[in-house]
Structures are given as structure tokens and as C-alpha cells.
Design an enzyme around this catalytic site. Structure first.
Site, PDB file in Angstrom:
ATOM      1  N   ASN A 162       0.857  -1.233   0.028  1.00 13.05           N
ATOM      2  CA  ASN A 162       0.069  -0.216  -0.184  1.00 13.05           C
ATOM      3  C   ASN A 162       0.765   1.445  -0.006  1.00 13.05           C
ATOM      4  O   ASN A 162       0.342   2.524   0.084  1.00 13.05           O
ATOM      5  CB  ASN A 162      -1.091   0.064   0.893  1.00 13.05           C
ATOM      6  CG  ASN A 162      -0.185   0.295   2.441  1.00 13.05           C
ATOM      7  OD1 ASN A 162       1.072   0.271   2.610  1.00 13.05           O
ATOM      8  ND2 ASN A 162      -0.982   0.537   3.590  1.00 13.05           N
ATOM      9  N   GLY A 197       6.874   1.972   1.961  1.00 14.04           N
ATOM     10  CA  GLY A 197       7.502   1.223   0.781  1.00 14.04           C
ATOM     11  C   GLY A 197       7.450   2.271  -0.225  1.00 14.04           C
ATOM     12  O   GLY A 197       6.658   3.524  -0.130  1.00 14.04           O
ATOM     13  N   TYR A 229       2.732  -2.470  17.954  1.00 15.54           N
ATOM     14  CA  TYR A 229       3.682  -3.469  16.999  1.00 15.54           C
ATOM     15  C   TYR A 229       3.717  -4.916  17.779  1.00 15.54           C
ATOM     16  O   TYR A 229       3.638  -5.802  17.042  1.00 15.54           O
ATOM     17  CB  TYR A 229       4.783  -2.678  16.787  1.00 15.54           C
ATOM     18  CG  TYR A 229       5.694  -3.350  15.726  1.00 15.54           C
ATOM     19  CD1 TYR A 229       5.723  -3.430  14.327  1.00 15.54           C
ATOM     20  CD2 TYR A 229       6.871  -3.762  16.286  1.00 15.54           C
ATOM     21  CE1 TYR A 229       6.497  -4.093  13.767  1.00 15.54           C
ATOM     22  CE2 TYR A 229       7.972  -4.641  15.552  1.00 15.54           C
ATOM     23  CZ  TYR A 229       7.593  -4.330  14.064  1.00 15.54           C
ATOM     24  OH  TYR A 229       8.467  -5.039  13.206  1.00 15.54           O
ATOM     25  N   ARG A 250      15.110   4.362  12.122  1.00 15.22           N
ATOM     26  CA  ARG A 250      15.649   3.350  12.706  1.00 15.22           C
ATOM     27  C   ARG A 250      17.066   3.594  12.951  1.00 15.22           C
ATOM     28  O   ARG A 250      17.576   4.740  12.242  1.00 15.22           O
ATOM     29  CB  ARG A 250      15.453   2.036  12.043  1.00 15.22           C
ATOM     30  CG  ARG A 250      14.437   1.364  12.476  1.00 15.22           C
ATOM     31  CD  ARG A 250      13.968   0.093  11.747  1.00 15.22           C
ATOM     32  NE  ARG A 250      13.433   0.300  10.567  1.00 15.22           N
ATOM     33  CZ  ARG A 250      13.111  -0.796   9.725  1.00 15.22           C
ATOM     34  NH1 ARG A 250      13.082  -2.072   9.852  1.00 15.22           N
ATOM     35  NH2 ARG A 250      12.742  -0.570   8.228  1.00 15.22           N
TER      36      ARG A 250
END
Ligand code: NAD
Ligand code: UDP
Length: 311
Positions: A33, A37, A144, A185
């Protein structure tokens, strides 16, 4: 040769996986979706007849004829998975249900990208697969962690009750080219900050540890596990046992990139795990897998990639 669905295939790990599967001669359907990405990660694959791209959300059902499913769809960085925490839970849980329903219907083998986060802030070290974890169910990371834990439950229930052929992997921090520059991250943050000459942001005292696996090693482990015909469902830890403090990581990155960046300390996010190290005895035994690329080499590849991205 198999027809293979990769959910989250335009993300960091998914795009490397799509490439490796195509290299092995498989047909790949990439479903994404585009939350975290990017088309840029897979644009070079679009012209290939064996590659298909589907813009779709895994929380909505879908029908396909496939032999294997890799379920990777889910934002992985804390800033992205906390952006819309309820959506993150839906992605993990409803995404798992939709993928497992498909696997059951078409008798596909199905892989789940689970995570070392199922161990929470672990009370045993290194973490073995039989450890049940120490997760705060109501904290900011819970969307998560608990989403992924529930997905594991669903995978094992479909396996026990419906005979679905599952492979559950618990991935430890993985890094490399194609991470987003603003992914949040730690490896991408430090590398991009150093390349831009910005301050290196260490959260807390920097003495918390993580174990970092280079992406090509991880993808090799994924494929070996799916190719394994023994029927072992997992869960299986995949990661590099080399363990570093965030301070050590910052110093390594600074030494490699050079420049005038300074280390600055910022508050530690709530429930940030203090230490992480995979016990990979099982992966060695079941798959004859162990990582080959150590942090120094992996950082060199990652820095070279981001040098081109951020100029
Ligand atoms: P990523 O954010 O780069 O990739 C996730 C992909 O999933 C993205 O392409 C995103 O657009 C897509 N996606 C998100 N929600 C979706 C939805 N509802 N429907 C369809 N697509 C959706 O992260 P990554 O590092 O490549 O992680 C991939 C998988 O591996 C995730 O499931 C993550 O939890 C797991 N994992 C990764 C790590 C790591 O260190 N990289 C560690 C543990 C687990
Ligand atoms: N971290 C940090 N600075 C950053 C980003 C992260 O010190 O700019 C720390 C973070 O608090 C955690 C570790 O690095 O202790 C790894 O964070 P990441 O988000 O990469 O992964 P996770 O916490 O999910 O393992």
C-alpha cells in the site's frame, strides 16, 4: 519454479526479497500500500514479465493463485508504526488473517515476518525461541509488539487447526541499502546524520544494545526456511549475534564517515528494550544458516548507498 506473493514487497526487506526470488527464477507478485514502501525500490523490476505489482492494503481481503506467500506488510520503524497505532494492529492482525485465509484456500506455504519485539524488554540473554517475552501490553510499542504476537498466534492456530504449512521467523534488527533516509531506525539515522554533518542523536545513555544483521544474510535465511521441506514451522530467530551499544555504533559510523558531527543525547523512548541478542542455534541446526557479513562490512555498503541518496 513457484508463483510467490510478497506482501510489503516495496519496503526495505520486501524489495530485496523480491529481487532474490526473481534471481532464483520464481514469479513474484508484490503487494503493497506504499505506506513506508516506495516504487523506487522495485522500479527496476517492473519491466520483467515474471514480476507484478499490486497496490493493495492487506487489511482488505484479496484473491490470488500462488504457491508461496511471504507476509512482510507492516511498518517496522517505531516512528512509522506509532504514527497510526490502530492501523498497525489492523495490518498485523487482519493482514495475517487475510494471508492465512488465502494460504488455506489455495494450499500455499506461508511465511510470517515476525520480530524480536515479541520478546519485549527481555529478561533472558541471549533470546532463545522458547522465551515467552516481557512485553508491556499497553505501552506505545504494544501496537507493533502485540500485533506481531497475535499474528504468531493466528499462524500457529491455522497450522494446528487447518494444517496450513507455516514458517514463522523472528527477525532481529536488520539494516542495509533501501532503508528510507527518514525511516527513523538507528542505523539509517546515524548514517544519514553523519553524511549530512548533523548531530548524531543517541537516545538515553547509549548503553542499550542491539544486534545488527545485514539484509542479504537475512534474505538468504528467509529463502532457506521456505525451501526447507522438513515441515518445521518455527518460530525461528534470524539475526546476527554480534551485539553493540548504540554508543559503539555511533562511534563506528562517525569513524567511517568522518566530518564534524557531534554526539548528542536525547530522552530514551518509553519501553525501549535494554538489550537484544539472538540465539541462532536453531537456525544453524535447522537451516545450516549463519550470517556472513559483519557490522563493519555491512556499514560500508550502507554508507555507500546513502552517500548517493543524500548526496
Ligand atoms: P518497511 O517499512 O520498509 O516495509 C514494510 C512494507 O509494508 C512497506 O513497503 C509498506 O508500505 C508495506 N505496508 C505497510 N502496511 C501495509 C498494509 N496495510 N498493506 C500493504 N502493505 C503495507 O519495513 P521492513 O524493515 O522492510 O520490514 C518488513 C517486515 O519485516 C515487517 O513486517 C517488519 O515488522 C518485519 N521486521 C523487520 C525488521 C527489521 O529490522 N528490518 C525487524 C523485525 C521485523
Ligand atoms: N536509537 C537512537 N538514536 C536514534 C534512533 C534509535 O539512539 O536516532 C536507539 C533506540 O532508542 C533503540 C536503538 O537505537 O534503543 C534501536 O532503535 P531502532 O528504532 O533502530 O530499533 P528497535 O528499538 O525497534 O530495536
Amino acid at each position: 519454479m513457484k508463483r510467490i506473493l510478497v506482501t510489503g514487497g516495496a519496503g526495505f526487506l520486501g524489495s530485496h526479497l523480491c529481487e532474490s526470488l526473481l534471481e532464483k527464477g520464481h514469479e513474484v507478485i508484490c503487494l503493497d500500500n506504499f505506506f513506508t514502501g516506495r516504487k523506487a525500490n522495485i522500479v527496476h523490476l517492473l519491466g520483467r514479465p515474471e514480476f507484478e505489482l499490486m497496490r493493495h492494503d492487506v487489511i482488505d481481503p484479496f484473491k490470488l493463485e500462488v504457491d508461496w506467500i511471504f507476509n512482510l506488510a507492516c511498518p517496522a520503524s517505531p516512528i512509522h508504526y506509532q504514527f497510526n497505532s490502530i492501523k498497525t494492529i489492523k495490518t498485523s492482525v487482519m493482514g495475517a488473517i487475510n494471508c492465512l485465509g488465502l494460504a488455506k484456500r489455495v494450499k500455499a506455504r506461508i511465511f510470517q515476518a515476525s520480530t524480536s519485539e515479541v520478546y519485549g524488554d527481555p529478561t533472558i540473554h541471549p533470546q532463545t525461541e522458547d522465551y515467552w517475552g516481557n512485553v508491556n501490553p499497553i505501552g506505545p510499542r504494544a501496537c507493533y509488539d502485540e500485533g506481531k504476537r497475535c499474528a504468531e498466534t493466528l499462524f500457529f492456530d491455522y497450522h494446528r487447526d487447518n494444517g496450513v504449512d507455516i514458517r514463522v521467523v523472528r527477525i532481529f534488527n536488520t539494516y542495509g541499502p533501501k532503508m528510507l533516509a527518514d525511516d527513523g531506525r538507528v542505523v539509517s539515522n546515524f548514517v544519514v546524520q553523519a553524511l549530512r554533518g548533523e548531530d548524531i542523536t543517541i537516545y538515553g545513555d547509549g548503553l542499550q544494545t542491539r544486534s545488527f544483521c545485514y539484509v542479504s544474510d537475512l534474505v538468504e535465511g528467509f529463502i532457506r526456511f521456505m525451501e526447507d521441506e522438513t515441515g518445521f514451522p518455527g518460530p525461528l530467530n534470524l539475526g546476527n549475534p554480534g551485539e553493540f551499544t548504540m554508543l559503539e555504533l555511533a562511534e563506528k559510523v562517525l569513524a567511517k564517515v568522518g566530518g564534524d558531527s557531534k554526539i548528542v543525547y536525547q530522552p530514551l523512548p518509553q519501553d525501549d528494550p535494554k538489550q537484544r541478542q539472538p540465539d541462532i542455534t536453531l537456525a544453524k541446526e535447522k537451516l545450516q544458516w549463519s550470517p556472513k557479513i559483519e557490522l563493519d562490512e555491512g556499514l560500508d555498503h550502507t554508507i555507500a548507498y546513502f552517500r548517493k541518496q543524500v548526496g
